[in-house]
Enzyme design. Structure first.
Site, PDB file in Angstrom:
ATOM      1  N   SER A  35       0.803  -1.219   0.000  1.00 20.26           N
ATOM      2  CA  SER A  35       0.000   0.000   0.000  1.00 20.26           C
ATOM      3  C   SER A  35       0.839   1.272   0.000  1.00 20.26           C
ATOM      4  CB  SER A  35      -0.940   0.011   1.213  1.00 20.26           C
ATOM      5  OG  SER A  35      -0.203   0.097   2.414  1.00 20.26           O
ATOM      6  N   LYS A 108       0.876   4.687   6.781  1.00 22.21           N
ATOM      7  CA  LYS A 108       0.337   5.535   5.707  1.00 22.21           C
ATOM      8  C   LYS A 108       0.996   6.903   5.791  1.00 22.21           C
ATOM      9  CE  LYS A 108      -2.868   2.378   4.758  1.00 22.21           C
ATOM     10  NZ  LYS A 108      -2.840   1.563   3.524  1.00 22.21           N
TER      11      LYS A 108
END
Length: 270
Positions: A35, A108
């Site tokens: 990701s 993230k």
């Protein structure tokens, strides 16, 4: 001390130091998914500063490790339960910070901080923060523009404007095509942030730092909400009566006092 006595003592001291450093200062995290590609690849290990957010809040552009809320779906499918030796190894790895992450650990990039307005997209397909578009060279594979937005899935690049609530951050992965992030799983409380990932330490050929991209320098704080003038207050009937009655009473008393004074003067000076 003889070597056979000194070596176990040194190992115990080193282990205790590693536990203290992992608990309070730094921790190594394993990257389990794609990701954050190509910034972070599967199998990379990053160092996370665990004390920086004790003195300040996260800022836009930083890469952070956090614990997902109940809305966040685990990135990895749990494998079969380990045997006894595997459990011991995992416990020791957790203590020194070299084991695989838990199912609710995520990494993230911070896109918005409390009060920011985040949405996508402008006419060039860019994310906007407080109306300013982001040029993101670290995003190699973005989500498609032709997929309609879905608040339960992160397949689309487009999403409606989100005002980041107080005490939370809006995070997104660099590989937007596969990242499940705040677009569909919601902002993350700052209290859930473990720390800032500031360096890739393994494998050795990928040793590099993780600075804040320059595109975030142009973003200022959120524009203050427009202040509406206060609505005029109309006097209520109750308030009007309450005001008129005392005034009427006062005028009546003054009138009676004036008449009494005039009568006394006439008696004194016929």
């Amino acid at each position: 001390m003889p070597l056979w006595q000194e070596l176990p003592l040194l190992l115990v001291v080193a282990f205790c130091l590693a536990v203290l450093i992992r608990t309070f200062l730094l921790q190594a995290f394993f990257i389990p998914s794609g990701s954050m590609e190509d910034t972070l690849l599967i199998g990379d290990r990053v160092l996370v500063n665990k004390v920086v957010y004790d003195v300040r809040d996260p800022v836009r552009g930083e890469v952070v490790v956090f614990r997902g809320t109940d809305r966040w779906v685990a990135q990895e499918t749990p494998g079969p339960p380990p045997d006894f030796a595997g459990r011991i190894g995992r416990t020791l790895g957790d203590l020194v910070g070299v084991s695989r992450p838990g199912e609710k650990d995520f990494i993230k990039r911070v896109i918005g901080v409390p009060g920011d307005r985040v949405k996508c997209c402008d006419d060039q397909g860019r994310v906007l923060v407080n109306g300013i578009p982001l040029d993101e060279p670290y995003v190699i594979r973005d989500s498609p523009l032709d997929v309609p937005p879905n608040p339960r899935e992160c397949r689309s690049r487009r999403f409606e404007e989100v005002v980041v609530p107080p005490g939370q951050i809006f995070v997104m992965g660099d590989h937007r095509l596969v990242s499940q992030d705040a677009r569909c799983q919601g902002p993350v409380p700052i209290d859930n942030v473990v720390g800032r990932a500031f360096m890739v330490v393994w494998p050795s050929q990928r040793w590099t730092s993780l600075p804040v991209p320059a595109t975030f320098d142009a973003i200022s704080g959120p524009a203050p909400a427009p202040v509406e003038p206060p609505a005029p207050v109309e006097p209520t009937p109750v308030g009007g009566v309450a005001l008129v009655l005392p005034m009427a009473g006062l005028m009546s008393v003054l009138a009676r006092s004036g008449r009494s004074l005039g009568a006394r003067r006439r008696r004194l000076h016929p």
